[in-house]
Design a protein around this motif. Structure first.
Motif, PDB file in Angstrom:
ATOM      1  N   ARG A 226       0.864  -1.190   0.000  1.00 20.83           N
ATOM      2  CA  ARG A 226       0.000   0.000   0.000  1.00 20.83           C
ATOM      3  C   ARG A 226       0.896   1.234   0.000  1.00 20.83           C
ATOM      4  O   ARG A 226       1.613   1.491   0.950  1.00 20.83           O
ATOM      5  CB  ARG A 226      -0.916  -0.023   1.217  1.00 20.83           C
ATOM      6  N   ARG A 227       0.864   1.984  -1.082  1.00 20.70           N
ATOM      7  CA  ARG A 227       1.796   3.079  -1.266  1.00 20.70           C
ATOM      8  C   ARG A 227       1.602   4.194  -0.265  1.00 20.70           C
ATOM      9  O   ARG A 227       2.511   4.943   0.071  1.00 20.70           O
ATOM     10  CB  ARG A 227       1.652   3.658  -2.681  1.00 20.70           C
ATOM     11  N   SER A 228       0.390   4.311   0.236  1.00 22.14           N
ATOM     12  CA  SER A 228       0.125   5.437   1.133  1.00 22.14           C
ATOM     13  C   SER A 228       0.697   5.203   2.525  1.00 22.14           C
ATOM     14  O   SER A 228       0.717   6.133   3.336  1.00 22.14           O
ATOM     15  CB  SER A 228      -1.382   5.655   1.223  1.00 22.14           C
ATOM     16  N   GLU A 229       1.169   4.007   2.795  1.00 16.97           N
ATOM     17  CA  GLU A 229       1.681   3.715   4.140  1.00 16.97           C
ATOM     18  C   GLU A 229       3.197   3.524   4.084  1.00 16.97           C
ATOM     19  O   GLU A 229       3.744   3.095   3.083  1.00 16.97           O
ATOM     20  CB  GLU A 229       1.039   2.440   4.687  1.00 16.97           C
ATOM     21  N   ASP A 230       3.851   3.805   5.208  1.00 19.23           N
ATOM     22  CA  ASP A 230       5.306   3.698   5.244  1.00 19.23           C
ATOM     23  C   ASP A 230       5.764   2.274   5.546  1.00 19.23           C
ATOM     24  O   ASP A 230       6.875   1.884   5.243  1.00 19.23           O
ATOM     25  CB  ASP A 230       5.895   4.611   6.333  1.00 19.23           C
ATOM     26  N   SER A 231       4.924   1.545   6.246  1.00 22.70           N
ATOM     27  CA  SER A 231       5.338   0.193   6.634  1.00 22.70           C
ATOM     28  C   SER A 231       4.109  -0.699   6.624  1.00 22.70           C
ATOM     29  O   SER A 231       2.973  -0.201   6.540  1.00 22.70           O
ATOM     30  CB  SER A 231       6.005   0.236   8.009  1.00 22.70           C
ATOM     31  N   GLY A 232       4.343  -1.988   6.712  1.00 26.20           N
ATOM     32  CA  GLY A 232       3.225  -2.933   6.647  1.00 26.20           C
ATOM     33  C   GLY A 232       2.364  -2.910   7.897  1.00 26.20           C
ATOM     34  O   GLY A 232       1.377  -3.651   7.995  1.00 26.20           O
ATOM     35  N   GLY A 233       2.711  -2.097   8.882  1.00 26.10           N
ATOM     36  CA  GLY A 233       1.969  -2.061  10.145  1.00 26.10           C
ATOM     37  C   GLY A 233       0.506  -1.711   9.997  1.00 26.10           C
ATOM     38  O   GLY A 233      -0.310  -2.045  10.868  1.00 26.10           O
ATOM     39  N   TRP A 234       0.169  -1.066   8.886  1.00 25.42           N
ATOM     40  CA  TRP A 234      -1.235  -0.655   8.707  1.00 25.42           C
ATOM     41  C   TRP A 234      -2.183  -1.840   8.728  1.00 25.42           C
ATOM     42  O   TRP A 234      -3.329  -1.727   9.132  1.00 25.42           O
ATOM     43  CB  TRP A 234      -1.412   0.144   7.422  1.00 25.42           C
ATOM     44  N   MET A 235      -1.657  -2.967   8.319  1.00 24.71           N
ATOM     45  CA  MET A 235      -2.560  -4.108   8.239  1.00 24.71           C
ATOM     46  C   MET A 235      -3.022  -4.558   9.624  1.00 24.71           C
ATOM     47  O   MET A 235      -4.132  -5.066   9.784  1.00 24.71           O
ATOM     48  CB  MET A 235      -1.900  -5.268   7.496  1.00 24.71           C
TER      49      MET A 235
END
Lengths: 158, 190, 538, 360
Positions: free
Chosen positions: C384-393
């Motif tokens: 996801r380009r809008s996030e800096d790291s995979g933590g958004w999930m």
């Protein structure tokens, strides 16, 4: 003898030598000679310190010191007997001279007598094949050595 | 030199057969005479043997293994053994030459460190699966250390399971060479 | 641009090229010990002596520059005699312990002696004894008796690793390789001295007595240790499993690639293959319920996974599915997964593990990013380009939006963000080669093949896609990720053919320019250090 | 009632003789071949340490065969596969019924013929039984579900049928000479002297017939050099797919046929139980010397004579079997059809012509 323990006189001599050469590496041999004059041999610590001063890897200094038989990496006795055992000398009987000296001094090649007077080593060519079998005691050359002449010489030196 | 050639020609050329040969009858009788002669001669010898006579004549040429054995040739390839150093440890340095050359792939070596750096390598295990071995002797020839030999003259190593046919290093080391004497002589075994 | 003749063939080389290089351009192999294309010329072994017409005596090919009109012979009697004499000299103090030497089979001394040697030895004197088989570093064992003083290792430590641990001390027949006072050979690239040692003086401690080299098979591969993507060879033993205790992949060797790693690789990558045959490898499909874990067949597992995905889409829409990819997957696997995700409408995708920190890097080969295919993931846009790291999930799971999560290889249980929320998932599926914390809590575990067990490609940090080939068969029931996805995708109306390797490759090439044809030609094995070992014929 | 007991006794005695011969023959075959080949032969089986020249081997064989796995191949017809060896063995055994072991024995006012049954067409009975035996072999080959076995069975049947013709044609000459097809009568008539001193055995009337009959009889037994139907290891015969006791039964069939054929040769050409010059009341040597012997001793002597003759011919059959190599199939057929059949027909013609000349 680490860098800290170098005498001021030695340090100034070293910097003088370094100034003589455009390439610091080229100053290595004169510096090592100076160090050996100072303490009679070149310790491992000295090697490291010299490497630092000259700015080359310590293993290069080690290679140099171990290569030349003129550079000693451990203390020698008062008289350093260096028998040439290279081709010409061996053909003319250098091994008998070495054996005679070993018997007389009670040491093996590479060892020093207990009273620290004699160190006996065998070396590769001394560059004196015309004098073979040749022997170097400290800075003096002795020509055409045989077992008898070695015995005589050792008696004299004692 | 000429007789076998003649015989060959006679075989190839049926014309060369005489009338009586072509009827087969005399030839059949000759064949029967030969075998019958053997039969009666051997029968007689065996009967004499039963009576304790004529013991020096053999009624049967076959060697009655295992009651009788022949002296084996030193070249005979028999059960393997691993040779030992003076201290009793195996000479083998686990170089895998034998394992590599083995056409039956019946040698399994696992190498490990030897405490002496001059020997450096020794076998941790050395198994020969005699169920697969074809006794070609390549392992003996290829060994650079003379560590394996096939001179035990042991031939009876049959077993009841495949696992027992696998000889490990200890069994192989315990085998001893056999002294060669009287090659081809028939000896009674008690 | 001098033009010269070697063995009757004309060749034009650039100015300054040596006869050795000119001969190599013609495909003529001149034997050598001290010469190595990656190192300064030493000219000490004299093995490469060649005859040059009008020259008074033989000259070494590795140092003599090619000149206009030069006529060189590499196979004439004087050359052969010279080689024979050099070999006799080198062997004068070389112990004949080939049977116990790990190098035998790939030893230049053996190989050249077989070719040029003086078979009747004239040597009667006692050989000089030296110290044998002692470790000089974490990975390297030194045997001074076997050393022929070619100084390749010394020059490597001077010029490539620049760590200056090794030197040649003493003079004449007393010369030997020595370590710098108080040091060990433990630089980041120490394993390379084993590769370049032409004899058995420097051998590998890890590989020691594991397997004779002639039992090894080779496969061209790419190191998965960092994003440099060093070209490597996988050396594996499947012919004599008992020798190495059942381990299959036994060592990695660098493979020459002028633009990526030259002749070298780092120790971290070289010894980073243990996971392939480690006890932690997953070998079975496991379905876990609260009560117990059962081993399932591949069909059952695929069916279960398809059911769960279908069920979740039916009940909550495709937004309820999340896929956590790994930058350790190959381009083909990633692309196949992406294709499937697009088909069923999953857009909750990422690969950036928030717990991962940059590692050690230097200015030579080692990269801080320890994943081989981060660039591939980025190029394929699987995040996801809008996030800096995979933590958004983790947030999505927390909010109850993502209910089924499929994790590839990564250990999300290590990341604090995820630790809290993984328990909220309805289903957690783990696809990976080795057991980790995530596998322990997953409700479905799928064993996957490592890079040694499948064909594929990695894209290195420069955007260079590089192909690796399969060496061994997958352990147990392990499957390549693309195969797994293909089996699942069939239940969702896709064709299995869409996931076939050739199809994936051609699609990738069409859609992504970075994935260029040239770099993906089948990799060729080239033995750059030693003359080629015989291929396993047994 | 007594008749039944006597009949059962005769069957039992006859089978006892036959089966013991068969059993001893399996041992004899090994020992005899061993002696012929300078070997020792079977000598391992022992009971309490006694080996008795290997005589326990037939017992060991029997135990082995019974305890071995009885294997029926996949695709074989299980019922026929099992039936075949029984058919083969049965017909081999029953053909012995008409062979007389001796003349009549008078015990306690009762006269017992030393023969299971005296058929007036005895010789035809033997041929009938043998022809039916072929079914056993054909069935075995067919029911095995193995094409090679089937081919072996076909070889067996064609070979046996071919040589039965020779056998039949040869015996015609004998029947013409003695004027009977009853085997007992045939043997009795051979008790007459020929030219006043020679025993009147068939072989003296029909020397060519004897040669042809013996050869054909050997072919009938399917043993070397006529063992093409079997040849298990090389050309694959009809019982390749058999194991255990069923295989053993085929072997038994072979040996039984050997004994039966030897018995036929003895009966037809060598005077059966006739001991030269021995009449029911004692020896009548040429020149009118007479030695009286009790009738019981005569009967025993007759039976022993028959058994000794039988043993000699069994020995001869084994000798031939271990001496000659196997024929090629074309040679076998050529021998049967192109040599033996014409010769046997010639034999009939010559016999007929001679009889015509002598009786005129």
């Amino acid at each position: 003898m680490s860098l800290q323990s170098f005498s001021d006189r030695l340090l100034s001599e070293i910097s003088e030598i370094l100034a003589r050469y455009p390439q610091p590496r080229a100053a290595l041999l004169p510096i090592l000679h100076a160090c050996q004059r100072e303490s009679g041999y070149i310790s491992r610590d000295t090697e490291t310190a010299v490497a630092e001063l000259v700015g080359i890897p310590a293993i290069d200094v080690r290679e140099t010191v171990s290569f030349y038989s003129l550079l000693l990496d451990k203390p020698a006795g008062k008289y350093h007997l260096q028998f040439c055992t290279n081709l010409s000398c061996t053909l003319l009987g250098a091994e008998e001279s070495v054996a005679a000296a070993c018997r007389k001094l009670g040491v093996h090649p590479g060892e020093t007598t207990r009273d620290n007077r004699f160190t006996l080593t065998t070396v590769e060519c001394l560059g004196a094949c015309d004098l073979s079998p040749s022997l170097q005691v400290n800075d003096d050359y002795y020509a055409n050595m045989s077992a008898e002449k070695v015995n005589e010489l050792l008696d004299k030196l004692k | 030199m000429s007789r076998p050639k003649d015989a060959m020609n006679r075989l190839r050329d049926p014309e060369a057969l005489s009338f009586w040969q072509r009827t087969y009858v005399p030839e059949i009788l000759r064949g029967l005479k030969l075998t019958a002669a053997h039969f009666f001669r051997n029968l007689l010898i065996h009967i004499f043997h039963l009576a304790g006579l004529w013991k020096d004549r053999r009624g049967a040429e076959t060697v009655q293994y295992p009651e009788e054995v022949r002296g084996y040739s030193p070249r005979l390839r028999s059960l393997h053994r691993l040779t030992k150093r003076d201290d009793g440890s195996p000479r083998c340095v686990a170089c895998m030459m034998c394992e590599t050359i083995c056409p039956a792939r019946c040698i399994y070596i696992v190498a490990t460190e030897h405490p002496d750096p001059n020997i450096e390598k020794r076998p941790a295990s050395f198994d020969i699966d005699l169920g697969k071995c074809v006794f070609c002797g390549f392992c003996v020839e290829v060994c650079p250390e003379d560590a394996i030999r096939m001179d035990t003259h042991i031939l009876n190593f049959a077993a009841y399971s495949r696992q027992e046919m696998v000889w490990d290093i200890n069994r192989l080391l315990s085998n001893e060479p056999q002294r060669v004497e009287g090659i081809g002589e028939i000896r009674k075994v008690k | 641009m001098p033009t010269l003749t070697i063995d009757g063939q004309q060749v034009t080389v650039s100015k300054g090229a040596t006869i050795m290089q000119a001969a190599e351009a013609l495909g003529i192999y001149i034997p050598r010990y001290c010469y190595h294309p990656g190192l300064r010329v030493a000219g000490s072994c004299r093995m490469c002596l060649v005859e040059i017409e009008k020259a008074p005596k033989l000259d070494i090919a590795c140092y003599r520059q090619a000149a206009e009109g030069m006529v060189v012979h590499t196979t004439t009697e004087p050359v052969k005699l010279a080689r024979q004499s050099i070999l006799e000299f080198l062997l004068s103090n070389h112990p004949l312990d080939c049977p116990v030497c790990d190098q035998s089979g790939e030893c230049d001394l053996q190989n050249f002696y077989m070719e040029f040697g003086l078979y009747q030895s004239r040597f009667l004197e006692n050989k000089i004894k030296r110290r044998k088989a002692f470790p000089i570093g974490r990975h390297v064992m030194l045997d001074n008796e076997r050393c022929i003083l070619c100084s390749r290792c010394v020059r490597f430590c001077e010029e490539v690793s620049r760590s200056h641990e090794l030197g040649i001390v003493n003079r004449g027949d007393r010369s030997e390789i020595a370590l710098r006072e108080g040091s060990q050979l433990d630089n980041e690239y120490s394993g390379n001295v084993i590769d370049i040692c032409p004899v058995g003086a420097l051998t590998e401690r890890e590989f020691r007595f594991q397997c004779r080299v002639w039992y090894l098979n080779r496969a061209a591969s790419v190191c998965p240790g960092c994003s440099r993507g060093c070209n490597i060879e996988l050396h594996y033993n499947v012919n004599r499993p008992h020798q190495s205790g059942g381990k299959r992949v036994l060592r990695l060797k660098p493979r020459f690639n002028a633009e990526v790693n030259k002749w070298w690789m780092c120790d971290e990558g070289r010894y980073g293959f243990e996971f392939i045959d480690a006890p932690s490898r997953l070998q079975d499909f496991e379905i876990r319920t609260a009560q117990r874990t059962v081993v399932a067949s591949r069909e059952q597992a695929v069916q279960t996974l398809s059911d769960w995905i279908g069920d979740s889409i039916d009940r909550h829409g495709s937004q309820s599915l999340g896929i956590f990819l790994s930058p350790k997957l190959s381009n083909e696997d990633l692309y196949g997964i992406g294709k499937f995700a697009r088909h069923v409408g999953i857009d909750c995708l990422d690969f950036r593990n928030p717990s991962e920190r940059p590692g050690y890097q230097d200015d030579f080969l080692i990269q801080a990013d320890k994943n081989p295919n981060t660039r591939g993931c980025l190029e394929l846009g699987l995040y996801r380009r809008s996030e800096d790291s995979g933590g958004w999930m983790a947030g999505e799971i927390q909010r109850g939006k993502v209910r089924v999560l499929i994790v590839f290889l990564q250990d999300l249980a290590l990341a604090p963000e995820f630790q809290q929320v993984l328990g909220r998932l309805e289903r957690l599926v783990f696809v990976g080669s080795n057991r980790n914390g995530t596998a322990e809590i997953a409700s479905l575990v799928v064993p996957s093949a490592t890079y040694a067990e499948k064909d594929g490609s990695f894209t290195n940090f420069e955007g260079r896609a590089q192909r690796f080939e399969r060496a061994v068969v997958p352990l147990g029931s392990a499957v390549a990720e693309a195969d797994l996805v293909a089996s699942v995708a069939v239940s969702f109306g896709m064709q299995r053919e869409e996931f076939e390797r050739e199809r994936l490759l051609s699609d990738l090439r069409r859609e992504y320019p970075f994935f260029d044809q040239e770099a993906l030609n089948p990799p060729e094995l080239e033995w750059v250090y030693q003359t080629p070992i015989g291929q396993e014929r047994l | 009632m007594l008749e039944w007991a006597v009949a059962a006794g005769k069957v039992a005695f006859s089978l006892f003789v036959l089966l013991n011969f068969v059993m001893v023959l399996t041992w004899a075959e090994r020992k005899q071949s061993a002696l012929m080949q300078d070997r020792i032969g079977a000598n391992r089986a022992s009971i309490l340490g006694f080996t008795l020249l290997g005589l326990f081997h037939p017992i060991a064989d029997a135990i082995k065969m019974v305890t071995k796995e009885d294997f029926v191949p996949q695709g074989a017809s299980r019922a026929l596969h099992t039936l075949a060896p029984f058919i083969a063995l049965f017909f081999a055994l029953i053909s012995f019924a008409v062979i007389p072991l001796g003349d009549e024995l008078a015990v306690g006012g009762c006269t017992i013929s030393l023969q299971v049954i005296d058929l007036n067409v005895g010789i035809l009975y033997v041929f009938a039984a043998m022809s039916l035996g072929v079914y056993g072999f054909v069935l075995a080959g067919w029911a095995s579900g193995n094409n090679f076995s089937l081919l072996g069975a076909l070889r067996a049947s064609s070979q046996m049928i071919s040589y039965e013709i020779t056998i039949g044609a040869t015996v015609v000459g004998l029947i013409m000479v003695f004027g009977t097809a009853s085997l007992q009568t045939l043997v009795r008539r051979q008790g007459d002297l020929l030219l006043g001193f020679l025993p009147g055995w068939g072989v003296f009337y029909q020397p060519l017939g004897f040669l042809l009959f013996t050869t054909a009889a050997m072919a009938e037994t399917k043993r070397a050099p006529f063992d093409l139907p079997e040849g298990e290891s090389e050309i694959i015969g009809y019982f390749t797919e058999y194991s255990g006791i069923k295989f053993g039964m085929f072997l038994m069939t072979d040996f039984t046929e050997t004994v039966v054929m030897a018995g036929l040769v003895v009966t037809l050409f060598f005077g059966g139980w006739q001991f030269p010059y021995l009449q029911p009341d004692g020896f009548h040597f040429p020149g009118a010397a007479v030695v009286s012997i009790s009738p019981l001793a005569v009967s025993i002597a007759q039976v022993m004579t028959f058994l000794v003759k039988l043993a000699v011919f069994c020995w001869l059959f084994l000798l031939v079997r271990w001496t000659f190599p196997r024929f090629r199939y074309d040679q076998l057929m050529r021998l049967g059809w192109q040599m033996m059949l014409p010769l046997s027909i010639l034999n009939v013609l010559v016999t007929g012509a001679l009889l015509l000349l002598l009786h005129r």
